[in-house]
Enzyme design. Structure first.
Site, mmCIF file in Angstrom:
data_model
loop_
_atom_site.group_PDB
_atom_site.id
_atom_site.type_symbol
_atom_site.label_atom_id
_atom_site.label_comp_id
_atom_site.label_asym_id
_atom_site.label_seq_id
_atom_site.Cartn_x
_atom_site.Cartn_y
_atom_site.Cartn_z
ATOM 1 C CB SER A 107 -0.885 -0.027 1.245
ATOM 2 O OG SER A 107 -1.651 1.129 1.273
ATOM 3 N N GLY A 108 0.617 2.118 -0.906
ATOM 4 C CA GLY A 108 1.367 3.371 -0.987
ATOM 5 C C GLY A 108 2.592 3.288 -1.892
ATOM 6 C CB THR A 112 -3.691 3.518 -7.704
ATOM 7 O OG1 THR A 112 -4.075 2.412 -6.877
ATOM 8 C CG2 THR A 112 -4.901 4.121 -8.339
ATOM 9 C CG ASN A 157 -1.936 5.462 -0.563
ATOM 10 O OD1 ASN A 157 -1.970 6.683 -0.735
ATOM 11 N ND2 ASN A 157 -2.035 4.591 -1.551
ATOM 12 C CB SER A 160 -5.131 3.272 0.747
ATOM 13 O OG SER A 160 -4.835 1.908 0.658
ATOM 14 C CB SER A 161 -6.785 0.892 -4.245
ATOM 15 O OG SER A 161 -5.970 1.791 -4.935
ATOM 16 N N GLY A 378 -0.628 -5.617 -2.630
ATOM 17 C CA GLY A 378 0.569 -6.445 -2.474
ATOM 18 C C GLY A 378 0.520 -7.193 -1.162
ATOM 19 C CD GLU A 380 -2.689 -5.196 3.071
ATOM 20 O OE1 GLU A 380 -3.442 -5.733 3.894
ATOM 21 O OE2 GLU A 380 -2.996 -4.192 2.398
HETATM 22 N N1 LIG Z 1 5.071 8.012 -10.012
HETATM 23 C C1 LIG Z 1 4.714 8.788 -9.006
HETATM 24 N N2 LIG Z 1 5.051 10.091 -9.013
HETATM 25 C C2 LIG Z 1 4.709 10.903 -8.016
HETATM 26 N N3 LIG Z 1 4.023 10.493 -6.928
HETATM 27 C C3 LIG Z 1 3.653 9.221 -6.850
HETATM 28 C C4 LIG Z 1 3.981 8.297 -7.890
HETATM 29 N N4 LIG Z 1 3.493 7.095 -7.544
HETATM 30 C C5 LIG Z 1 2.900 7.278 -6.352
HETATM 31 N N5 LIG Z 1 2.987 8.536 -5.944
HETATM 32 C C6 LIG Z 1 2.452 9.103 -4.668
HETATM 33 O O1 LIG Z 1 2.221 8.054 -3.795
HETATM 34 C C7 LIG Z 1 0.858 7.998 -3.431
HETATM 35 C C8 LIG Z 1 0.413 6.572 -3.329
HETATM 36 O O2 LIG Z 1 0.382 5.993 -4.548
HETATM 37 P P1 LIG Z 1 -0.765 4.950 -4.969
HETATM 38 O O3 LIG Z 1 -2.084 5.415 -4.526
HETATM 39 O O4 LIG Z 1 -0.575 4.685 -6.412
HETATM 40 O O5 LIG Z 1 -0.325 3.712 -4.128
HETATM 41 P P2 LIG Z 1 -0.924 2.239 -4.214
HETATM 42 O O6 LIG Z 1 0.229 1.356 -4.472
HETATM 43 O O7 LIG Z 1 -2.023 2.216 -5.187
HETATM 44 O O8 LIG Z 1 -1.392 2.028 -2.760
HETATM 45 P P3 LIG Z 1 -2.688 1.228 -2.253
HETATM 46 O O9 LIG Z 1 -2.339 -0.202 -2.272
HETATM 47 O O10 LIG Z 1 -2.866 1.765 -0.922
HETATM 48 O O11 LIG Z 1 -3.768 1.593 -3.191
HETATM 49 C C9 LIG Z 1 0.130 8.754 -4.502
HETATM 50 O O12 LIG Z 1 -1.044 9.339 -4.010
HETATM 51 C C10 LIG Z 1 1.144 9.811 -4.894
HETATM 52 O O13 LIG Z 1 1.106 10.883 -4.013
HETATM 53 MG MG LIG Z 2 -3.956 1.971 -5.105
#
Ligand SMILES: Nc1ncnc2c1ncn2[C@@H]1O[C@H](COP(=O)(O)OP(=O)(O)OP(=O)(O)O)[C@@H](O)[C@H]1O
Ligand SMILES: [Mg+2]
Length: 1002
Positions: A107-108, A112, A157, A160-161, A378, A380
């Site tokens: 997460s984070g 996404t 996050n 977070s999805s 991923g 956890e």
């Molecule tokens: N390529 C990137 N460039 C800039 N910031 C990013 C990038 N990827 C992620 N972030 C930052 O990190 C935060 C978390 O990313 P994201 O929501 O994609 O995580 P996730 O892997 O989908 O987590 P979760 O499993 O909680 O959904 C985003 O809101 C953004 O602020």
């Molecule tokens: Mg996500």
């Protein structure tokens, strides 16, 4: 890798397969760290992209960046999510094989965000028509909608999805995105009713309350204050600095309308969930719960369109079947609250699924090529891991299995395709763990279901005991009871441990049964039991449903060609620039990256198509530079032999070269860098040369232009000249006029030039070129002018003209005089022309008798010639000499000066026009000494008379007579000489007393 030596990419290798020590986790993390510090967040492991969340906006997602990756070979540009997207797209188009991009990470970590980047890449770079644009918009707009309903702020996050998402993007035969389909997995419904401290409910609730228009809120019975709603206060975190709910509300509303949600049904349900949360219970003495918040029920009844009384009953009673009869049994306060929460979660969960279905309806398209995007949670591992983590980690276990299988499969396929012997790779096959979880009857899920459904008092603890009984001996399973003393210390009694591929995780069984049963259906347990007995209906539990949906997902993924994006979060503080090594090591392990690298490096570290390899390194070998004409494989073979590759370092496949060690490639790269430098030098020289060449060409072009213009002018003039010439020729016989003057001048000019070139060697030479008609008149003048020029010359100082002798000039002068006197008048003149005049015709002066010489004294003699003198009476011929002195002519008879004739008394001279040598000197007779005219004859008559004329200055006194000459014999008496032409020279006295001269005609 190809640009690995560019300045930025010097920091670390951009493909982990090029790590010299590929088994070292330290080296792996160090490489990540170096690149992360340089904002290089992407690195490959072969074709797998590892991405580290930068937690800041990087300037690498512009349209220009997209263009840079479009249609470019995967390895030719630095690693990027766009490269993965483009590669999948091109494989789909060219190989006609469906693709999928699997994005995983905790997460984070940025899953996404990565999936959104892929979607944006396709939306911008793929071709589009008007219809496609609508679909593109809907595809893009599905994101904010799903995020509003499915994402929440967690501790890890802010966005977070809280569900797994698989999305198919469908492309038509032109490669335009024309549709999509979304499958959602395991929404975290528990969040609807409860949030941990510092976390929030799903974004949509806050967006509606913060951003909703007053009218709307009034209609929904909502207040503009999140603190009023029990479901929103648990985490005590209504506001988050990184989130602007009001703005997001606008975005979501717009997105909803683009996708096609026009009514407010959706919002009614969301508001209902909030009202449900505020439903409060009171307890009667009997223990039965009753509802204390009537207003909520009123709103709920309206918003959900149900009868208020029935709703109230449902929230305070459960249905039971006793003795075959359905009865309503009252719930106590605690049970009623659970029922309320269960209803809330169910409503929300179903709304989410309905939403996804609605989106799918708006995107629906069949018969297309597909690129799937999997954005799924991923691995956890928390302090306390429950049913959700169990499902999530099981999912990751399945994905890992797929990954290993597909990677190995594709490796093996590639070796086979290239005709290279497969070298077996040792890897951990996690099928054993998957089986432990999912196997029918023996697997953990089966055991859980059984516990949920079996009659009697099943609980989480009985489930744990059942596990110990059934899978207790499994190598990847452990409980407190089964563990050794050391492990027991770190395990609770209510926990079981699974040794996952990524590491050990302890799961607390508390709540497993309830969660699996899904509380809402608890009161249907009896129904389930009956159904189970009959075996005609199978009631799916949550875990089984999840297992089945995962199996379907695996099927979907297996049918496609996968690309992988492994996301890593660099720190827990969501901070830019912070690289927490411990956290990262943990993720490297849980993502199985070292295993991934090991498999990828088992055979050969590097492989490239021949054309790519040759194109890049051809400059390193004289035989392949600048071009290789033969077969590619031969070119590569020549090149690597020249570079000194040892046979064990590489293999040549059908279309690719395989290089075993990174160092071999690095040496080649270094050589290339050196070569580039020298090529760069020669490049600058080349540039200079090119510049000079261009300048030269420019000058040449100018000069050619000038020449061409001149030539054109010349031709124009030439054409005019020819025209004038032709006209002149036509008019040549006319008097001089504008039409012919050019022609006449030209003819004159060219004649004179010709004359100038072939001027007669001497004046005596008469072979002059034939003049044109116009010059016949001037021929004479010309001749004379030449002569006079010569004469003038002669008058000049001899030293100025050393080439002419003085005598030569005198002779020419006398010749001129002779010409004037005799030319065309006397027949034998022409014969005299070629003979030069001389000073004497006597052989020597000694021919002159000494007595004569003596008598002449110092008197200067100018000319002497032997003559024949004819008596005036009998015409007797006598040899005499004629001497020309300064003032007189003397006739000498041997030693005697016989007669001296002063030039002053010389009246004239007569000759005939024929070619005889006769001439008569007419002498004045006042002087008694003179005895009359003197008749003489000389072989050199022209010369002699010219000399006389010159000496006596009597050029005009020479008479050339036709037929006869009269002369005076003595005073008063006349003699006549008759001239006739004949074959033989004859001079004699005729019968008539005349002297008859017959001259020969020559
Ligand atoms: N390529 C990137 N460039 C800039 N910031 C990013 C990038 N990827 C992620 N972030 C930052 O990190 C935060 C978390 O990313 P994201 O929501 O994609 O995580 P996730 O892997 O989908 O987590 P979760 O499993 O909680 O959904 C985003 O809101 C953004 O602020
Ligand atoms: Mg996500």
């Amino acid at each position: 890798m190809e640009s690995a030596l560019t300045a930025r990419d010097r920091v670390g290798v951009q493909d982990f397969v090029l790590l010299e020590n590929h088994t070292s986790e330290v080296a792996f993390i160090e490489n990540l760290r170096k690149r992360f510090k340089e904002n290089l967040i992407y690195t490959y492991i072969g074709s797998v992209l590892v991405s580290v969340n930068p937690y800041k906006e990087l300037e690498i997602y512009s349209k220009q960046h997209m263009e840079r990756y479009r249609g470019v070979n995967f390895y030719e540009v630095s690693p990027h999510i766009y490269a993965v997207a483009d590669n999948a797209y091109r494989s789909m188009r060219t190989e006609r094989r469906d693709q999928c991009i699997l994005i995983s990470g905790e997460s984070g970590a940025g899953k996404t965000e990565a999936s959104k980047k892929v979607l944006q890449y396709y939306a911008i770079t793929c071709p589009a028509s008007e219809h496609v644009q609508t679909i593109k918009d809907r595809l893009l707009q599905s994101n904010p909608v799903l995020e509003a309903f499915g994402n929440a702020k967690t501790l890890r996050n802010d966005n977070s999805s809280r569900f797994g998402k698989y999305m198919d993007i469908q492309f038509d035969f032109k490669g335009a995105p024309v549709g999509g389909h979304i499958i959602n997995y395991l929404l975290e419904k528990s969040r609807v009713v409860h949030q941990s401290h510092g976390e929030r409910n799903f974004h949509i609730f806050y967006q509606l309350i913060e951003g909703g228009e007053d009218d709307l809120l009034r209609r929904l019975g909502l207040e503009k204050n999140a603190q009023q709603y029990q479901f929103l206060v648990k985490g005590n975190c209504p506001k988050v600095s990184s989130i602007n709910d009001r703005n997001d509300w606008k975005i979501v509303r717009k997105a909803l309308s683009i996708i096609g949600f026009t009514d407010d049904e959706l919002l009614n349900i969301i508001a209902s969930v909030l009202h449900l949360g505020n439903v409060q219970y009171g307890g009667e003495d009997s223990g039965s719960a009753y509802i204390t918040t009537e207003t909520q029920i009123k709103y709920l009844a309206r918003l959900l369109g149900v009868d208020g009384t029935i709703l109230k009953e449902a929230l305070t009673h459960k249905k039971i079947i006793a003795k075959g009869e359905e009865l309503m049994s009252p719930l106590n306060q605690e049970q009623a609250a659970s029922a309320r929460d269960a209803l809330s979660k169910a409503i929300y969960g179903r709304t989410f699924t309905w939403l996804v279905n609605k989106i799918n309806d708006s995107l629906a398209y069949k018969n297309a090529s597909v690129i799937g995007l999997l954005d799924i949670y991923g691995f956890e591992v928390f302090q306390n891991n429950s049913f959700e983590q169990f499902c999530i980690n099981y999912c990751n276990e399945k994905l890992q299995q797929l990954f290993i299988e597909l990677t190995l499969k594709s490796e093996q396929e590639e070796y086979e395709a290239e005709g290279i012997t497969w070298e077996p790779v040792q890897y951990f096959n996690n099928k054993i763990i998957c089986d432990l979880v999912e196997e029918k009857f023996k697997g953990i899920i089966s055991i859980l279901d059984e516990e949920c459904l079996r009659p009697g008092d099943a609980s989480d603890i009985t489930f744990l005991e059942k596990l110990e009984d059934t899978v207790g001996g499994h190598a990847h399973f452990l409980t407190h009871k089964l563990a050794d003393g050391k492990t027991r210390k770190v395990m609770g009694r209510e926990e079981f441990r699974l040794i996952h591929y990524a590491g050990e995780v302890n799961y607390n069984v508390n709540g497993f049964l309830d969660k699996n049963n899904d509380l809402l259906f608890r009161n249907l347990k009896e129904v389930r039991e009956q159904a189970q007995k009959k075996k005609d209906i199978y009631i799916y539990t949550a875990a089984t449903q999840f297992k089945n949906s995962l199996a379907k997902l695996m099927e979907i993924l297996m049918s496609k060609e996968p690309s992988y994006v492994r996301c890593i979060k660099p720190n827990d503080a969501k901070q830019a620039g912070r690289f927490d090594e411990v956290l990262i090591r943990h993720q490297v392990k849980y993502l199985g990256l070292m295993e991934n690298l090991r498999v990828r490096r088992a055979g050969f570290a590097y492989r490239r198509r021949y054309e790519t390899f040759l194109q890049r390194y051809k400059s390193l070998c004289p035989n392949t530079w600048p071009n290789w004409d033969g077969r590619l494989v031969d070119g590569v073979s020549t090149l690597v032999k020249h570079l000194g590759y040892k046979p064990e370092e590489y293999k040549l496949g059908r279309t690719k070269i395989f290089i075993r060690f990174p160092k071999t490639l690095f040496a080649t790269e270094d050589a290339l860098e050196v070569r580039k430098h020298s090529l760069g030098m020669s490049f600058s020289q080349k540039t200079k040369y090119r510049k000079m060449r261009q300048s030269a060409i420019k000058i040449q072009a100018w000069w050619r232009g000038i020449l061409a213009r001149r030539e054109a002018k010349r031709r124009r003039e030439a054409a005019n000249t020819i025209r004038r010439f032709i006209k002149g020729f036509i008019y040549r016989h006319q008097p001089r006029c504008p039409e012919n003057e050019y022609f006449l001048d030209y003819v004159r000019y060219s004649f004179l030039m010709k004359l100038h070139r072939s001027l007669p060697k001497t004046v005596l030479d008469k072979s002059w070129p034939t003049p044109p008609p116009a010059l016949i008149e001037v021929r004479h003048i010309c001749h004379e002018s030449v002569i006079s020029t010569i004469i003038n010359y002669s008058r000049c100082e001899l030293r100025d003209y050393p080439f002419l002798s003085f005598t030569g000039f005198r002779a020419l002068e006398q010749k001129m005089v002779a010409s004037e006197i005799f030319k065309d008048k006397k027949d034998n003149y022409p014969q005299s022309v070629p003979k030069l005049f001389v000073g004497t015709r006597l052989s020597e002066f000694s021919d002159i008798n000494p007595k004569v010489q003596q008598a002449l004294g110092n008197e200067k003699m100018k000319y002497a010639v032997p003559v024949t003198k004819y008596d005036r009476k009998g015409y007797k011929a006598r040899n005499r000499q004629l001497l020309l002195m300064a003032n007189s002519a003397i006739i000498v008879e041997e030693a005697k000066l016989k007669q001296r004739i002063d030039y002053s008394s010389l009246k004239g001279i007569s000759v005939s026009s024929l070619s005889d040598g006769m001439f008569v000197l007419h002498v004045a007779c006042e002087d008694n000494k003179q005895k009359g005219d003197v008749v003489l004859q000389s072989e050199h008559v022209i010369e002699a008379l010219t000399k006389v004329a010159i000496c006596a200055d009597k050029m005009n006194s020479i008479n050339i007579n036709q037929g006869s000459i009269k002369f005076s014999v003595a005073q008063g008496k006349e003699g006549i000489i008759d001239f006739t032409s004949g074959s033989e020279l004859l001079i004699a006295k005729a019968k008539n007393g005349h002297l008859s001269v017959v001259s020969t005609a020559e």
